[in-house]
Structure formats: C-alpha cells, structure tokens
Design an enzyme around this catalytic site. Structure first.
Site, mmCIF file in Angstrom:
data_model
loop_
_atom_site.group_PDB
_atom_site.id
_atom_site.type_symbol
_atom_site.label_atom_id
_atom_site.label_comp_id
_atom_site.label_asym_id
_atom_site.label_seq_id
_atom_site.Cartn_x
_atom_site.Cartn_y
_atom_site.Cartn_z
ATOM 1 N N LYS A 44 0.931 28.522 -7.087
ATOM 2 C CA LYS A 44 0.364 29.040 -8.338
ATOM 3 C C LYS A 44 -1.025 29.668 -8.184
ATOM 4 O O LYS A 44 -1.823 29.695 -9.126
ATOM 5 C CB LYS A 44 0.315 27.947 -9.439
ATOM 6 C CG LYS A 44 1.577 27.162 -9.641
ATOM 7 C CD LYS A 44 2.857 27.927 -9.517
ATOM 8 C CE LYS A 44 3.179 28.862 -10.633
ATOM 9 N NZ LYS A 44 4.459 29.588 -10.317
ATOM 10 N N HIS A 104 3.727 28.102 1.337
ATOM 11 C CA HIS A 104 2.741 27.245 0.664
ATOM 12 C C HIS A 104 2.450 26.017 1.550
ATOM 13 O O HIS A 104 1.766 25.090 1.097
ATOM 14 C CB HIS A 104 3.289 26.706 -0.660
ATOM 15 C CG HIS A 104 3.566 27.737 -1.705
ATOM 16 N ND1 HIS A 104 2.674 28.718 -2.053
ATOM 17 C CD2 HIS A 104 4.646 27.916 -2.513
ATOM 18 C CE1 HIS A 104 3.190 29.459 -3.014
ATOM 19 N NE2 HIS A 104 4.387 28.997 -3.312
ATOM 20 N N SER A 134 -1.151 26.033 -14.472
ATOM 21 C CA SER A 134 -0.038 26.906 -14.110
ATOM 22 C C SER A 134 1.103 26.085 -13.485
ATOM 23 O O SER A 134 2.280 26.299 -13.776
ATOM 24 C CB SER A 134 -0.539 27.966 -13.121
ATOM 25 O OG SER A 134 0.488 28.849 -12.763
HETATM 26 S S1 PPS Z 1 4.264 30.554 -6.829
HETATM 27 O O1 PPS Z 1 5.436 30.101 -7.635
HETATM 28 O O2 PPS Z 1 3.512 29.401 -6.335
HETATM 29 O O3 PPS Z 1 4.610 31.487 -5.761
HETATM 30 O O4 PPS Z 1 3.335 31.282 -7.909
HETATM 31 P P1 PPS Z 1 2.156 32.313 -7.589
HETATM 32 O O5 PPS Z 1 2.715 33.672 -7.529
HETATM 33 O O6 PPS Z 1 1.332 31.838 -6.448
HETATM 34 O O7 PPS Z 1 1.245 32.141 -8.887
HETATM 35 C C1 PPS Z 1 1.713 32.404 -10.175
HETATM 36 C C2 PPS Z 1 0.490 32.621 -11.035
HETATM 37 O O8 PPS Z 1 -0.072 33.917 -10.731
HETATM 38 C C3 PPS Z 1 -0.074 34.720 -11.903
HETATM 39 N N1 PPS Z 1 0.113 36.126 -11.564
HETATM 40 C C4 PPS Z 1 -0.836 37.061 -11.748
HETATM 41 N N2 PPS Z 1 -2.096 36.971 -12.222
HETATM 42 C C5 PPS Z 1 -2.807 38.127 -12.344
HETATM 43 N N3 PPS Z 1 -2.314 39.344 -11.990
HETATM 44 C C6 PPS Z 1 -1.056 39.471 -11.501
HETATM 45 N N4 PPS Z 1 -0.599 40.676 -11.177
HETATM 46 C C7 PPS Z 1 -0.267 38.291 -11.355
HETATM 47 N N5 PPS Z 1 0.999 38.053 -10.938
HETATM 48 C C8 PPS Z 1 1.198 36.727 -11.061
HETATM 49 C C9 PPS Z 1 1.077 34.140 -12.723
HETATM 50 O O9 PPS Z 1 1.015 34.557 -14.056
HETATM 51 C C10 PPS Z 1 0.834 32.655 -12.515
HETATM 52 O O10 PPS Z 1 -0.349 32.198 -13.176
HETATM 53 P P2 PPS Z 1 -0.377 31.625 -14.680
HETATM 54 O O11 PPS Z 1 -1.772 31.070 -14.859
HETATM 55 O O12 PPS Z 1 0.663 30.570 -14.778
HETATM 56 O O13 PPS Z 1 -0.136 32.799 -15.581
#
Ligand code: PPS
Length: 291
Positions: A44, A104, A134
C-alpha cells in the site's frame, strides 16, 4: 471461487497470506537477470503507481503499448499466488527482457539471485499512518487476507507487525540500509505526490535513460491518480471479484497524503506516535504525514 480468509502463515517468522507463503520455497530458485528491475515496497505504498510509471518509461511513453495488459501481467508480482489466477512465477515465464518485477518481501525472504545479480531496485516508502489506513481497507476488499477485525485492533496488529508481510518499521529501515551495498533508488510516496516530474527525473537518471521533456510531462499526466483510477489496465477492476471486491473499497481508493486523519481518533494517534517514536528512534530518514 470464494476465499475463506485463511489465517496468515509464518515463513521464517514473517506472517504472509497463506497462498503467498506457499511460493516462498519455489521462489528461492528464481534466476534473476542483470537487466531486471525490481520495484519493492511495503504493501500500500505506491507499488502500482511506480509500476505504471516505469513501464511507461520502458515503453517510451507509448500509451498503446502500456495498454497491452493489466499491470500485474506487465510487472509480475514475484510471490503472488492465488487459486484460479496465474501465479507471479507463471507470469514471469511469459515476460521478455528487460523485465520489471514487483515484490513486498522483507529482505529475509528475497530470492538471493536478485542480490547476487545486483539487480537495480526502486523502493517506495510511504508514511505509516496512510499505509495502515490503506491496508485496512485493502484487507476488507481482498479476501485472501484474514478478516481485519475492527479498525482499532487492526491498528494494534500493524504496530506489532502482525499483518501480512510483518513489520512496516523493519521493512522501511532494512531496505534503506541495503542502499549501502546494493543499487537502490529509495523514493517516498509523498515526494512523488508533491512533485511527480522531479521524482520521474530521478528514476530516469537511476535507470540511465532519457526521454524528451514532453514525454515526461505525458507520463506525469497519464499516471495521475485520476487517470489510473479510470484505467482498467491499472485499477485492478479486471481481477476476479472473489479476489478483490471493489464494492467494499476500490483498489484506487483515495491516493492522497493525510487521509489517516479521517480514520485515527485522537487517542489512537497519540498511542501510535508514542510507539512510532520508540520504534523509529535513531532512524536517519523522516516521513511526512501531510504535505
Ligand atoms: S499494493 O496492493 O500493495 O500493491 O498497493 P499499492 O499499489 O502499493 O498501493 C495502493 C495505494 O496507492 C494509491 N495509488 C496512487 N496514489 C496516487 N497516485 C496514483 N497514481 C496512485 N495509484 C495508486 C492507491 O489509491 C492506494 O492508496 P489509498 O490510500 O488506499 O488510496
């Protein structure tokens, strides 16, 4: 197929999603290639965002090429395994060089070949408060996780490292340390949010690549939260509903810095801060919980 929310399974002391734990053995036989690039994060923290940015860089900013497949096929997730879905290792077999890889895993479970081959790593760290919020929403929607319980108990488990992938605190510190001996570009979600163009330029330099200014601008635009949320190749809406139920909470949820303020009570925040100060004492880098 309905997942039964199996309990986490410990591998070398690290709690993992049951299905992922099953891949750790076979994954140790991974043969890394020197031109692989590993995107590593605690869950996340912006993995999907970085994956899309780097694939766009590799594809020279060509949108049609990045639309060739959902992000988890373009950037195989090494330890991924889930009944009825191709595993990360199976996806990897179909992936031509130069490969982008996602993990991860903490360092204790990372396949040794990635270190031996000096595979370049881009690590993204995100502040713990936004990560745990998240993560709680993700546990609720992705039913390969155990039931998260109440928000209060989940927060407690996170602080104690009793969630999938274990301790956030240890993860962000040990990958930082790795920079001393291994090519790691260590980036922060908050910096990427504040100034994506500046951070993408750091990535280009690290990769020894260059792109025209307008292509970089295009990548910034295409990888904004809004664009990625509406893009079926990045928003995971094509994952089976039994695996990710977006009606519970969308994968692309908020994408902001500081959303933790909507979840933490004053008491939870005080408890968290006190524990954080103790656990992160002496840490040479700082996180921003708001911009
Ligand atoms: S995972 O499942 O662990 O691979 O998730 P991961 O991709 O690491 O993290 C998901 C969170 O990143 C946010 N997200 C973004 N934030 C800003 N800009 C962009 N382009 C973007 N893409 C993904 C996503 O919304 C999750 O955060 P939260 O706080 O839940 O919205």
């Amino acid at each position: 197929m309905e997942f039964s929310r199996p309990p986490l399974v410990h591998v070398k002391g690290v709690p993992l999603i049951k299905y992922f734990a099953e891949t750790i053995g076979p994954l140790q036989n991974l043969t890394a290639w020197p031109d692989d690039l590993l995107i590593s994060t605690y869950p996340k923290s912006g993995t999907t965002w970085m994956s899309e940015i780097v694939d766009m860089i590799y594809q020279g900013g060509k949108l049609d090429k990045c639309g060739r497949a959902p992000i988890h096929f373009r950037v195989p997730f090494l330890e991924f395994k889930c009944p009825g879905v191709p595993s990360g290792l199976e996806t990897l077999e179909e992936t031509p060089a130069p490969r982008l890889l996602k993990t991860h895993l903490p360092l204790s479970l990372l396949p040794q070949s990635l270190l031996d081959q000096k595979v370049k790593v881009i690590y993204i760290a995100r502040n713990a408060k936004d990560v745990v919020v998240s993560y709680y929403n993700f546990y609720n929607m992705a039913k390969v996780h155990p039931d998260p319980g109440t928000w209060d108990s989940f927060l407690e488990n996170f602080m104690e490292g009793k969630v999938s992938y274990g301790s956030w605190y240890q993860h962000v510190k040990e990958w930082w340390e790795l920079k001393n001996t291994h090519p790691v570009l260590y980036l922060f979600y908050e910096d990427l949010k504040e100034n994506p163009k500046r951070e993408i330029k750091k990535i280009l330099e690290f990769l020894g690549r260059s792109l025209p200014e307008e292509t970089v601008d295009f990548i910034v635009h295409h990888t904004s939260f809004k664009k990625m949320k509406e893009n079926p190749m990045t928003n995971y809406t094509n994952a089976p509903r039994e695996f990710m139920d977006h009606s519970v909470s969308p994968f692309m949820r908020k994408g902001t810095v500081g959303d933790w303020k909507n979840a933490f009570t004053v008491a939870q925040n005080e408890r968290f801060d006190a524990h954080y100060a103790k656990t992160m004492k002496g840490c040479e880098f700082k996180f921003r919980c708001e911009l």
